[in-house]
Design an enzyme around this catalytic site. Structure first.
Site, PDB file in Angstrom:
ATOM      1  NE  ARG A 177       4.381   0.464   4.973  1.00 15.85           N
ATOM      2  CZ  ARG A 177       4.586   1.593   5.667  1.00 15.85           C
ATOM      3  NH1 ARG A 177       3.353   2.086   6.482  1.00 15.85           N
ATOM      4  NH2 ARG A 177       5.766   2.168   5.807  1.00 15.85           N
ATOM      5  CG  ASP A 206       5.021   2.496   2.014  1.00 16.95           C
ATOM      6  OD1 ASP A 206       6.263   2.037   1.882  1.00 16.95           O
ATOM      7  OD2 ASP A 206       4.703   3.619   2.922  1.00 16.95           O
ATOM      8  CG  HIS A 273       8.179   5.098   2.081  1.00 19.49           C
ATOM      9  ND1 HIS A 273       8.497   3.900   2.842  1.00 19.49           N
ATOM     10  CD2 HIS A 273       8.350   5.997   2.930  1.00 19.49           C
ATOM     11  CE1 HIS A 273       8.678   4.313   4.183  1.00 19.49           C
ATOM     12  NE2 HIS A 273       8.678   5.544   4.176  1.00 19.49           N
ATOM     13  CG  ASP A 335       7.077   9.404   4.397  1.00 17.23           C
ATOM     14  OD1 ASP A 335       6.528   9.484   3.259  1.00 17.23           O
ATOM     15  OD2 ASP A 335       6.815   8.324   5.219  1.00 17.23           O
ATOM     16  CD  GLU A 336      10.043   6.880   7.666  1.00 14.89           C
ATOM     17  OE1 GLU A 336       9.740   6.868   8.986  1.00 14.89           O
ATOM     18  OE2 GLU A 336       9.236   6.162   6.945  1.00 14.89           O
ATOM     19  CD1 TRP A 402       6.146  13.246   8.754  1.00 11.70           C
ATOM     20  CD2 TRP A 402       6.468  11.596  10.324  1.00 11.70           C
ATOM     21  NE1 TRP A 402       7.242  12.626   8.430  1.00 11.70           N
ATOM     22  CE2 TRP A 402       7.494  11.621   9.252  1.00 11.70           C
ATOM     23  CE3 TRP A 402       6.434  10.687  11.403  1.00 11.70           C
ATOM     24  CZ2 TRP A 402       8.594  10.869   9.328  1.00 11.70           C
ATOM     25  CZ3 TRP A 402       7.485   9.778  11.317  1.00 11.70           C
ATOM     26  CH2 TRP A 402       8.556   9.757  10.304  1.00 11.70           C
ATOM     27  CE1 TYR A 427       1.877   9.922  12.954  1.00 16.64           C
ATOM     28  CE2 TYR A 427       3.030   7.861  12.423  1.00 16.64           C
ATOM     29  CZ  TYR A 427       2.727   9.404  12.176  1.00 16.64           C
ATOM     30  OH  TYR A 427       3.550   9.842  10.948  1.00 16.64           O
ATOM     31  CD1 TRP A 477       1.585   5.442  10.722  1.00 14.49           C
ATOM     32  CD2 TRP A 477       1.606   4.885   8.505  1.00 14.49           C
ATOM     33  NE1 TRP A 477       1.666   6.396  10.230  1.00 14.49           N
ATOM     34  CE2 TRP A 477       2.000   6.247   8.885  1.00 14.49           C
ATOM     35  CE3 TRP A 477       1.803   4.542   7.244  1.00 14.49           C
ATOM     36  CZ2 TRP A 477       2.111   6.965   7.682  1.00 14.49           C
ATOM     37  CZ3 TRP A 477       1.876   5.286   6.350  1.00 14.49           C
ATOM     38  CH2 TRP A 477       2.022   6.628   6.565  1.00 14.49           C
ATOM     39  CB  THR A 478      -1.993  -1.320   8.435  1.00 17.49           C
ATOM     40  OG1 THR A 478      -1.371  -1.341   7.338  1.00 17.49           O
ATOM     41  CG2 THR A 478      -3.285  -0.375   8.717  1.00 17.49           C
ATOM     42  CD  GLU A 479       4.161  -0.277   9.637  1.00 19.66           C
ATOM     43  OE1 GLU A 479       5.130   0.683   9.122  1.00 19.66           O
ATOM     44  OE2 GLU A 479       2.994   0.229  10.104  1.00 19.66           O
TER      45      GLU A 479
END
Length: 782
Positions: A177, A206, A273, A335-336, A402, A427, A477-479
């Site tokens: 990110r 990602d 992702h 994931d996701e 997670w 997190y 997580w670096t959003e």
């Protein structure tokens, strides 16, 4: 082992760290060792100190050099390293020596364990493996750096026997990110080593970027490593964001980590992702279309295809990854991965029938199993997020749990090794306080104590089940972390809490003890220029608005998260220091007044920057936007967002709910208020909500660009006043709307709602200001 609160003495930064310990007081160590005995006396280490190793002990020699480098980096001398002769042959010279030696008969038998003895005459570190020697050196480094005066260090005499409770002690850094420089990654590795953490989980791909050079597929970095943010180019803002690590840089980082006894586990996310990869090579996506590299956080729809060509591509990529990373584990995400594209594709449906799976979750299991087998054939093991359990995980896969803590027991009952990494407990992208001056991140907050209180192993496991827990890691997580400073703020000092819960025996973990040892660590951070968050110690200054406005006097309450240490304050305009008044109970001040307050140790060491609050009529009728809460709504997903996705400043930030453009104040005194001014910021709606997008509350707009509506006491029913929002194409990103209010008496909440479509920007509230004069135009009703 009895732990007592230590005393601390604040000295000038970079010249000394003078935390003083009386007999029986706690030692300045994080994580806390397994067994400690303190003795009388001190060891002084300075330019004349020698590190002695056996000439044939190459492991000890490497640790000796590492230890000398640790001291030098914090301003100490480069110690002489001598090999061969024993200490007794040099005792007559009066030279203090630090002996480092591998010993197959060391009393600590656990892997990575060590024995450390410190006496006035010298120090001795022995262990059965090199990692144990290294961690013994880290412990000695912590003892010495707590008492530094120039290039001279002092350590109290101790006997320590120590070993970790878990084999996996990790930190996950998301470089997809927002990307960190090699220097920043190496700085994080330095701190991990000094916290006895040994696994860096490196998230490299990602939807928002592909960060690893793959020579066979250059488009992955030529296209996939770069994205165009929303509103790019407007007002001279950055038009492109990205970058990648060359293979030479990755080799450098891997070697740097290995020298610090840290294994790097790379992650390439799949089958979801995958948008950056599909943007680079659309033939490996499901639809064959080329999307843009995503500028939206959250969950994007692009998946890898499941045909043989795509698997060949992924295997070729993994070949290069395995060449760069010697780690036993390779993380493949999992994931996701929303399955809309798979479910809509006739080709994918045909593949499902061909391989004998009934649904998309089972297809993902088959997908991961095929790549897991490829890794197994090459001597590696698959690790993936806990979604790999949904359709049945490959037999030897490690599960990284997670989604809360449910995945831990689910994986254990299925016989899988587990790494505990639950959201939100570990997190670190959640903000660290609910203060209005906290920077960007997700809500609700995860305080330092909340991280420390988390127990890695769930209660009730049998000894055999507990053995399946490899350990735990914190995830970053670096959003919302576009700069090195943001990253450090999010990680430190919560990493200290993480290090203790994965190293120290559960029975020895103690929050008051941890707090007593933390000031020493904060001092080290300052000397090492680590920009840690002081949120746990920051003073909150509260007043009763209604009482203050009515009487001209305010009752002031001071507090901090830890509810400990000493709060000192001033009301005369001066900065609070060790001579300032000690806060004991709420106190009264006469308006106008500026209150300044800071948390200090009992010996006068400041633990946070001083905070201040101006208390006057205007400020009492003002509310910062970050003090507002989400309006009552079925779905709340809050975050503090920056004005632009890649803004590198800490302020301003705006609290928003991804599902509803509505904010609610606490009860405010509206007596005599005639108008209100609201500072708003137009923010890009760059959060991909995927299948949750339908949950966005739609407030229908009556004008082309929407309106700001104000309500009192509740967020439903008719609006008290309505003001049109300006045209985004011709107005600045931040602006103020002012409007008159009908006269209202008493305390009331104020609801600020913006009417926009789900695809329109967010509107963040910067501040609302109540006025007792007619400073605004008449109410506007479209």
């Amino acid at each position: 082992m009895t732990m007592k609160v230590c005393a601390a003495l604040f000295c000038a930064l970079f010249s000394c760290s003078c935390l003083v310990y009386a007999g029986g007081n706690e030692l300045p160590l994080i994580p806390l060792p397994s067994k400690v005995d303190q003795h009388e006396g001190q060891l002084v280490v300075g330019p004349g100190t020698t590190i002695r190793v056996d000439s044939s002990d190459t492991a000890a020699l490497r640790v000796a050099h590492a230890f000398s480098d640790m001291l030098a980096r914090i301003g100490g001398p480069t110690l002489l390293i001598a090999a061969g002769a024993t200490r007794t042959e040099h005792a007559a010279n009066g030279v203090r020596e630090i002996v480092i030696r591998l010993d197959p008969n060391a009393s600590v038998t656990q892997r990575e364990g060590y024995v450390l003895d410190v006496s006035p005459g010298g120090a001795r570190i022995v262990a059965r493996d090199e990692s144990g020697l290294y961690y013994g050196a880290v412990t000695l480094w912590q003892l010495l750096t707590a008492n530094q005066n120039g290039k001279t260090f002092t350590a109290h005499a101790v006997h320590i026997e120590d070993w970790p409770q878990f084999a996996w002690r990790g930190l996950m850094i998301d470089s997809a990110r927002h990307m960190q420089s090699v220097t920043e990654i190496e700085s994080i590795l330095d701190q991990m080593a000094l916290h006895k953490l040994n696994m860096l989980h490196w998230h490299l791909t990602d939807d928002q970027g592909w960060r690893i050079e793959i020579k066979r597929y250059p488009e992955l970095t030529r296209i996939g490593a770069w994205r165009t943010p929303p509103d790019a180019g407007k007002n001279g803002e950055l038009t492109r964001y990205g970058g990648f690590y060359s293979q030479d840089e990755i080799k450098q980082v891997v070697a740097y980590a290995a020298a610090r006894h840290i294994t790097i586990v790379p992650e390439l996310d799949m089958p979801g992702h995958a948008q950056a990869a599909v943007a680079s090579y659309p033939q490996f996506g499901v639809t064959g279309e080329r999307p843009e590299v995503s500028a939206d956080w959250g969950i994007n729809p692009y998946l890898y295809n499941v045909d043989d060509n795509t698997f060949q591509f992924l295997q070729n990529v993994l070949d290069e990854v395995m060449t760069l990373f010697p780690s036993r584990y390779i993380h493949l995400g999992g994931d996701e991965a929303i399955k809309d594209q798979w479910n809509a594709s006739p080709a994918v449906q045909a593949k499902m029938r061909a391989v004998g799976v009934k649904n998309a979750d089972q297809l993902q299991s088959w997908f991961m199993g095929r790549l897991g087998q490829y890794l197994h054939d090459h001597g590696r093991h698959l690790i993936g997020w806990d979604e790999i359990l949904d359709g049945g995980a490959p037999g030897d896969a490690v599960v990284m749990s997670w989604r809360g803590t449910n995945g831990i027991e689910k994986a254990i009952h299925a016989g899988h090794d587990v790494v505990v990494a639950p959201d939100p407990y570990l997190y670190l992208d959640y903000v660290q306080s609910d203060r209005d001056d906290e920077t960007a991140g997700r809500l609700p907050m995860r305080s330092l104590q909340a991280v420390y209180d988390f127990q890695v192993a769930p209660k009730g496991l049998s000894p055999q089940q507990a053995q399946l827990i490899l350990g735990a890691q914190a995830n970053v997580w670096t959003e919302h972390m576009p700069s090195d400073a943001h990253l450090q703020h999010a990680i430190f000092p919560r990493l200290d809490a993480v290090s203790e819960i994965v190293w120290t025996p559960v029975g020895e973990q103690n929050w008051p003890s941890f707090l007593a040892r933390l000031p020493t660590q904060l001092d080290r951070y300052r000397r090492e220029d680590i920009q840690y968050a002081d949120s746990a110690f920051a003073v909150k200054i509260d007043v009763n608005r209604q009482q203050a406005l009515a009487s001209g006097k305010a009752r002031v309450t001071l507090s901090n998260q830890i509810q400990g240490e000493t709060i000192r304050y001033t009301v005369d305009g001066t900065a609070p220091d060790s001579n300032a008044a000690i806060y004991k109970a709420p106190f009264d001040v006469t308006l106008p007044t500026t209150v300044r307050a800071v948390t200090m140790t009992s010996a006068g060491q400041a633990l946070a920057e001083a905070r201040e609050r101006v208390i006057d009529d205007e400020s009492l009728r003002s509310v910062a936007g970050n003090e507002l809460s989400a309006c009552p709504t079925p779905n709340v997903d809050e975050m503090r967002a920056q004005p632009t996705p890649d803004a590198t400043s800490f302020t301003p930030v705006y609290t928003i709910n991804n599902f509803d453009n509505c904010r609610l104040s606490r009860a405010l005194p509206l007596d005599g208020v005639k108008s209100i001014a609201v500072d708003l910021a137009r923010l890009p709606r760059n959060v991909a909500l995927a299948q949750d997008a339908h949950l966005i509350v739609q407030h229908k707009a009556a004008t082309p660009h929407g309106e700001m509506e104000l309500r009192v006491d509740h967020c439903s029913g008719p609006a008290l006043t309505v003001v049109p929002l300006p045209d985004p194409a011709t107005s600045p990103g931040t602006f103020t709307l002012q409007t008159k209010l009908p006269l209202t008496r008493g305390m009331h909440t104020v609801c600020i709602l913006t009417t926009t479509a789900p695809h329109d920007p967010y509107y963040g509230v910067g501040r609302l200001q109540l006025h007792t004069a007619d400073t605004a135009p008449a109410n506007q009703h479209p």
